[in-house]
Design a protein around this motif. Structure first.
Motif, PDB file in Angstrom:
ATOM      1  N   MET A  33     -30.923   6.915 -17.499  1.00 48.90           N
ATOM      2  CA  MET A  33     -31.293   7.509 -18.174  1.00 48.90           C
ATOM      3  C   MET A  33     -30.323   8.573 -18.452  1.00 48.90           C
ATOM      4  O   MET A  33     -31.323   9.699 -17.373  1.00 48.90           O
ATOM      5  N   ILE A  34     -30.848   9.810 -19.446  1.00 50.77           N
ATOM      6  CA  ILE A  34     -31.136  11.130 -19.203  1.00 50.77           C
ATOM      7  C   ILE A  34     -31.890  11.469 -19.138  1.00 50.77           C
ATOM      8  O   ILE A  34     -32.892  11.242 -19.870  1.00 50.77           O
ATOM      9  N   GLU A  35     -32.329  12.488 -18.705  1.00 45.33           N
ATOM     10  CA  GLU A  35     -33.148  13.383 -18.391  1.00 45.33           C
ATOM     11  C   GLU A  35     -33.282  14.395 -18.820  1.00 45.33           C
ATOM     12  O   GLU A  35     -32.893  15.102 -18.748  1.00 45.33           O
ATOM     13  N   LEU A  36     -34.274  14.968 -20.401  1.00 41.64           N
ATOM     14  CA  LEU A  36     -34.661  16.254 -20.349  1.00 41.64           C
ATOM     15  C   LEU A  36     -35.297  17.212 -19.963  1.00 41.64           C
ATOM     16  O   LEU A  36     -35.641  17.215 -19.316  1.00 41.64           O
ATOM     17  N   GLY A  37     -34.098  18.253 -19.488  1.00 41.43           N
ATOM     18  CA  GLY A  37     -34.378  19.400 -18.651  1.00 41.43           C
ATOM     19  C   GLY A  37     -34.252  19.482 -17.413  1.00 41.43           C
ATOM     20  O   GLY A  37     -34.507  20.434 -16.968  1.00 41.43           O
ATOM     21  N   LYS A  38     -33.550  17.847 -17.122  1.00 39.02           N
ATOM     22  CA  LYS A  38     -33.255  18.659 -15.668  1.00 39.02           C
ATOM     23  C   LYS A  38     -31.654  18.238 -15.745  1.00 39.02           C
ATOM     24  O   LYS A  38     -30.783  18.158 -16.217  1.00 39.02           O
ATOM     25  N   ILE A  39     -31.063  19.029 -14.450  1.00 38.49           N
ATOM     26  CA  ILE A  39     -29.748  18.690 -13.974  1.00 38.49           C
ATOM     27  C   ILE A  39     -29.144  17.642 -13.336  1.00 38.49           C
ATOM     28  O   ILE A  39     -29.907  17.058 -12.478  1.00 38.49           O
ATOM     29  N   GLN A  40     -28.032  16.803 -13.744  1.00 35.74           N
ATOM     30  CA  GLN A  40     -28.199  15.736 -13.217  1.00 35.74           C
ATOM     31  C   GLN A  40     -26.309  15.118 -13.880  1.00 35.74           C
ATOM     32  O   GLN A  40     -25.461  16.176 -14.194  1.00 35.74           O
ATOM     33  N   ASN A  41     -26.082  14.192 -13.250  1.00 39.69           N
ATOM     34  CA  ASN A  41     -24.809  14.470 -13.109  1.00 39.69           C
ATOM     35  C   ASN A  41     -24.549  12.576 -13.959  1.00 39.69           C
ATOM     36  O   ASN A  41     -25.212  11.422 -13.784  1.00 39.69           O
TER      37      ASN A  41
ATOM     38  N   SER B  79     -24.580   5.544 -17.548  1.00 43.17           N
ATOM     39  CA  SER B  79     -23.790   4.344 -17.126  1.00 43.17           C
ATOM     40  C   SER B  79     -22.743   4.258 -18.004  1.00 43.17           C
ATOM     41  O   SER B  79     -22.328   4.990 -19.163  1.00 43.17           O
ATOM     42  N   ARG B  80     -22.038   3.141 -18.128  1.00 40.06           N
ATOM     43  CA  ARG B  80     -21.235   2.762 -18.882  1.00 40.06           C
ATOM     44  C   ARG B  80     -21.246   2.000 -19.440  1.00 40.06           C
ATOM     45  O   ARG B  80     -20.728   1.536 -20.711  1.00 40.06           O
ATOM     46  N   ASN B  81     -22.654   1.175 -20.020  1.00 44.78           N
ATOM     47  CA  ASN B  81     -23.112   0.646 -20.923  1.00 44.78           C
ATOM     48  C   ASN B  81     -23.445   1.115 -22.091  1.00 44.78           C
ATOM     49  O   ASN B  81     -23.275   2.100 -22.775  1.00 44.78           O
ATOM     50  N   ARG B  82     -22.624   0.081 -23.782  1.00 43.59           N
ATOM     51  CA  ARG B  82     -22.316   0.511 -24.650  1.00 43.59           C
ATOM     52  C   ARG B  82     -23.906   1.414 -25.360  1.00 43.59           C
ATOM     53  O   ARG B  82     -23.725   2.107 -26.124  1.00 43.59           O
ATOM     54  N   ASN B  83     -24.980   0.382 -24.777  1.00 43.49           N
ATOM     55  CA  ASN B  83     -26.370   0.338 -25.736  1.00 43.49           C
ATOM     56  C   ASN B  83     -26.718   1.904 -24.971  1.00 43.49           C
ATOM     57  O   ASN B  83     -28.211   2.534 -25.470  1.00 43.49           O
ATOM     58  N   GLU B  84     -26.301   2.340 -23.481  1.00 43.38           N
ATOM     59  CA  GLU B  84     -26.557   3.594 -22.654  1.00 43.38           C
ATOM     60  C   GLU B  84     -27.181   4.908 -24.089  1.00 43.38           C
ATOM     61  O   GLU B  84     -26.221   5.029 -24.883  1.00 43.38           O
ATOM     62  N   GLU B  85     -27.900   5.908 -23.811  1.00 40.12           N
ATOM     63  CA  GLU B  85     -28.092   6.620 -24.532  1.00 40.12           C
ATOM     64  C   GLU B  85     -26.899   8.118 -23.787  1.00 40.12           C
ATOM     65  O   GLU B  85     -26.486   7.994 -22.753  1.00 40.12           O
ATOM     66  N   ARG B  86     -27.247   8.579 -25.115  1.00 42.11           N
ATOM     67  CA  ARG B  86     -25.735   9.619 -24.528  1.00 42.11           C
ATOM     68  C   ARG B  86     -26.001  11.095 -25.403  1.00 42.11           C
ATOM     69  O   ARG B  86     -26.646  10.913 -26.438  1.00 42.11           O
ATOM     70  N   VAL B  87     -25.307  12.111 -25.048  1.00 38.91           N
ATOM     71  CA  VAL B  87     -25.342  13.164 -25.058  1.00 38.91           C
ATOM     72  C   VAL B  87     -24.128  13.601 -25.357  1.00 38.91           C
ATOM     73  O   VAL B  87     -23.248  13.238 -24.341  1.00 38.91           O
ATOM     74  N   LEU B  88     -24.049  14.793 -25.892  1.00 40.57           N
ATOM     75  CA  LEU B  88     -22.680  15.406 -26.480  1.00 40.57           C
ATOM     76  C   LEU B  88     -22.853  16.638 -25.094  1.00 40.57           C
ATOM     77  O   LEU B  88     -23.724  18.017 -24.899  1.00 40.57           O
ATOM     78  N   LEU B  89     -21.381  16.959 -25.135  1.00 39.46           N
ATOM     79  CA  LEU B  89     -21.171  18.097 -23.629  1.00 39.46           C
ATOM     80  C   LEU B  89     -20.120  19.151 -24.846  1.00 39.46           C
ATOM     81  O   LEU B  89     -18.410  18.400 -25.159  1.00 39.46           O
ATOM     82  N   PRO B  90     -20.247  20.286 -25.589  1.00 38.81           N
ATOM     83  CA  PRO B  90     -19.367  20.556 -26.409  1.00 38.81           C
ATOM     84  C   PRO B  90     -18.072  20.760 -26.161  1.00 38.81           C
ATOM     85  O   PRO B  90     -17.537  21.284 -24.743  1.00 38.81           O
ATOM     86  N   LYS B  91     -16.854  21.249 -27.028  1.00 42.11           N
ATOM     87  CA  LYS B  91     -15.600  21.463 -26.686  1.00 42.11           C
ATOM     88  C   LYS B  91     -15.662  22.597 -25.198  1.00 42.11           C
ATOM     89  O   LYS B  91     -14.650  22.447 -24.930  1.00 42.11           O
TER      90      LYS B  91
END
Length: 279
Positions: A1-9, A25-37
């Motif tokens: 789970m991606i946590e807003l406002g937290k430092i995470q791997n 995780s590598r689960n295809r249905n997992e929420e994703r977040v962008l890291l800009p180029k």
């Protein structure tokens, strides 16, 4: 789970032209977040883990950064006010997007350039915001200080029934008792003080007044000037109510009595007919 406002791997799950997508995780249905180029590490590949901070961009979209802010959710830090707007103050917290301090989360007047202790939280709209409230419960109570130590602290709240709340070294819980006049101070001010008590729970009582024998001289001088302003006769004595003494002199009743005693002993004043007169 991606946590807003937290430092995470997070794990690199997809590379695109404008950056990489990360997930927990590598689960295809997992929420994703962008890291800009522009922040993508060199030679990164799918499956790698990257330490990021997750927040929201100016369009309220979830985004990640390898740049670390000065605080995360549930923490507090000293932040500088950059701008005051109609919706609140914007604070510099080390990211491209400034942190909003809403008016409802302010304590007292806030001005540009102020340095304040700020707590990070997620509001009801799932946005990251700053607050000047709730600092008390985040401060440490294991300070190395003992009675009579000189300390430096920052005002972070005024507790009208108890006193003035101070963060010694911006981290240890302390208080200026209510009988000391702190009306000239505002939230964010830094004061030099003396530890007068270390409580059983580790919290400190501190004083912004000098030791009594030093302070007494200053108080006595101030009272002489006050008597002069009343044409040589002070219209109340040490028997007046604490409220009257505090209002007229800014001193506690005990401090006032000590100073009056000093002046009387030195024969600089007389006490008669319910009046204090300058000799």
């Amino acid at each position: 789970m991606i946590e807003l406002g937290k430092i995470q791997n997070l794990i690199v799950v997809k590379k695109v032209e404008f950056g990489i997508y990360l997930a927990s995780s590598r689960n295809r249905n997992e929420e994703r977040v962008l890291l800009p180029k522009k922040q993508v590490p060199k030679d990164v590949k799918t499956g790698d883990e990257i330490e990021v901070f997750v927040y929201k961009d100016s369009k309220d979209r979830l985004i990640s950064t390898v740049n670390m802010p000065r605080l995360t959710v549930g923490e507090y830090a000293l932040l500088k006010v950059k701008e005051i707007t109609k919706i609140g103050a914007f604070l510099d917290w080390g990211l491209e997007k400034d942190l909003l301090l809403p008016y409802k989360e302010m304590i007292g007047r806030v001005e540009e350039g102020d340095e304040l202790l700020i707590r990070l939280y997620v509001d009801k709209s799932n946005r990251l915001c700053g607050s000047m409230k709730g600092i008390y419960h985040l401060l440490k109570t294991n300070s190395p200080y003992k009675v009579d130590d000189e300390v430096e602290g920052r005002i972070y709240e005024f507790g009208h029934e108890f006193g003035t709340y101070v963060a010694v070294d911006d981290m240890y819980s302390a208080m200026i008792p209510r009988f000391e006049d702190a009306s000239h101070l505002r939230v964010g001010d830094v004061v030099n003080a003396r530890v007068t008590k270390v409580k059983a729970d580790g919290k400190l009582d501190i004083s912004i007044r000098d030791k009594s024998y030093i302070q007494m001289d200053e108080d006595a001088e101030m009272i002489l000037e006050l008597i002069d302003s009343y044409a040589g006769v002070l219209p109340f004595t040490e028997k007046a109510s604490p409220e009257v003494i505090k209002r007229e002199t800014g001193l506690s009743k005990n401090a006032f009595k000590r100073a009056i005693g000093r002046l009387y002993k030195e024969r600089q004043i007389t006490l008669s007919d319910g009046k204090i007169r300058k000799v």
